[in-house]
Structures are given as structure tokens and as C-alpha cells.
Write a protein that holds these residues in place. Structure first.
Motif, short mmCIF file in Angstrom:
data_model
loop_
_atom_site.label_atom_id
_atom_site.label_comp_id
_atom_site.label_asym_id
_atom_site.label_seq_id
_atom_site.Cartn_x
_atom_site.Cartn_y
_atom_site.Cartn_z
N VAL A 109 27.40 29.41 19.30
CA VAL A 109 28.83 29.08 19.44
C VAL A 109 29.30 28.39 18.17
O VAL A 109 30.34 28.75 17.59
CB VAL A 109 29.09 28.21 20.68
CG1 VAL A 109 30.51 27.62 20.64
CG2 VAL A 109 28.90 29.01 21.95
N MET A 150 36.64 32.02 23.37
CA MET A 150 36.25 30.86 24.16
C MET A 150 37.20 30.66 25.34
O MET A 150 36.76 30.35 26.45
CB MET A 150 36.20 29.61 23.29
CG MET A 150 35.73 28.36 24.03
SD MET A 150 34.10 28.52 24.80
CE MET A 150 33.03 28.33 23.38
N PHE A 178 30.24 33.33 26.04
CA PHE A 178 30.83 33.45 24.71
C PHE A 178 29.91 34.19 23.75
O PHE A 178 30.36 35.05 23.00
CB PHE A 178 31.14 32.05 24.17
CG PHE A 178 31.72 32.03 22.79
CD1 PHE A 178 33.09 32.06 22.60
CD2 PHE A 178 30.90 31.96 21.68
CE1 PHE A 178 33.63 32.03 21.31
CE2 PHE A 178 31.43 31.92 20.40
CZ PHE A 178 32.80 31.97 20.22
N THR A 199 29.81 28.89 30.03
CA THR A 199 30.88 29.34 29.12
C THR A 199 30.30 29.68 27.76
O THR A 199 30.64 30.71 27.17
CB THR A 199 31.97 28.25 29.01
OG1 THR A 199 32.55 28.05 30.31
CG2 THR A 199 33.05 28.66 28.03
N GLU A 200 29.44 28.81 27.24
CA GLU A 200 28.82 29.08 25.94
C GLU A 200 27.98 30.36 26.00
O GLU A 200 28.00 31.17 25.07
CB GLU A 200 27.95 27.90 25.51
CG GLU A 200 28.76 26.69 25.12
CD GLU A 200 27.90 25.48 24.79
OE1 GLU A 200 26.68 25.49 25.05
OE2 GLU A 200 28.47 24.51 24.25
N ALA A 237 37.20 33.14 17.40
CA ALA A 237 36.39 32.34 18.33
C ALA A 237 37.22 31.64 19.40
O ALA A 237 36.81 31.57 20.56
CB ALA A 237 35.55 31.33 17.56
N ARG A 268 35.84 30.78 29.17
CA ARG A 268 36.02 29.66 30.10
C ARG A 268 36.71 30.15 31.39
O ARG A 268 36.28 29.85 32.49
CB ARG A 268 36.84 28.54 29.47
CG ARG A 268 37.06 27.40 30.45
CD ARG A 268 37.12 26.03 29.91
NE ARG A 268 36.23 25.62 28.87
CZ ARG A 268 35.02 25.08 29.06
NH1 ARG A 268 34.55 24.94 30.27
NH2 ARG A 268 34.30 24.69 28.05
N ASP A 322 29.97 24.30 31.28
CA ASP A 322 29.98 24.38 29.82
C ASP A 322 28.89 25.31 29.30
O ASP A 322 29.13 26.13 28.41
CB ASP A 322 29.82 23.00 29.19
CG ASP A 322 31.05 22.13 29.36
OD1 ASP A 322 32.14 22.66 29.66
OD2 ASP A 322 30.91 20.90 29.18
#
Length: 79
Positions: free
Chosen positions: A50, A65, A15, A11-12, A61, A69, A8
Motif C-alpha cells: 500500500v 483505497m 487494495f 482494506t489494505e 491510489a 474501503r 484496515d
């Protein structure tokens, strides 16, 4: 940190990084962007950006995202 939490955070970080989908980044470039972004912003900074992007640009967004991911999963499987 569990593997899910690490995924997570990565991924953030991707992003909110400057890396773009159109660059077709390699797994190495994705991992480098994630590391640099986490180093620069920290875990909370990534999460805050984010949230800001989803608030200001919800139309863009979601797609970013999804890309982030999938790109993180692919980049870290290859590691």
C-alpha cells in the motif's frame, strides 16, 4: 485484533489484490481476494505494498483505497 484493525487489514489486502473495480466483484469474491492476499503477503506485506503504491502512483491510489474501503465494508456486512 479489534474490528477496526481487521477492517484496515482487509482494506489494505483488497487494495493490493488483483481484483479490479471494473469486475464489479461480489461480496464473496471480495472476501476470497482478501483472504488469499493476506495468506500470500501477510499483514506487513499488505501494508508495505500500500505504501509503495501511494508513493509511486498517488493519483490512482486514493481512488482505489476509497473503493477498497467501501467494498470491504459492504462485503463483510453481508457475511
Amino acid at each position: 485484533m479489534t474490528a477496526l484493525e481487521a477492517d484496515d487489514l482487509r482494506t489494505e489486502a483488497l487494495f493490493v489484490s488483483d481484483l479490479q473495480i471494473s469486475q464489479h466483484p461480489s461480496p464473496e469474491l471480495i472476501r476470497a481476494a482478501v483472504d488469499a492476499t493476506v495468506d500470500r503477503l501477510g499483514e506487513r506485506g499488505c501494508a508495505a505494498l500500500v505504501a509503495q503504491e501511494f508513493g509511486e502512483h498517488p493519483d490512482c491510489a486514493l481512488g482505489r483505497m476509497r473503493w477498497a474501503r467501501g467494498a470491504v465494508r459492504s462485503a463483510y456486512e453481508a457475511a
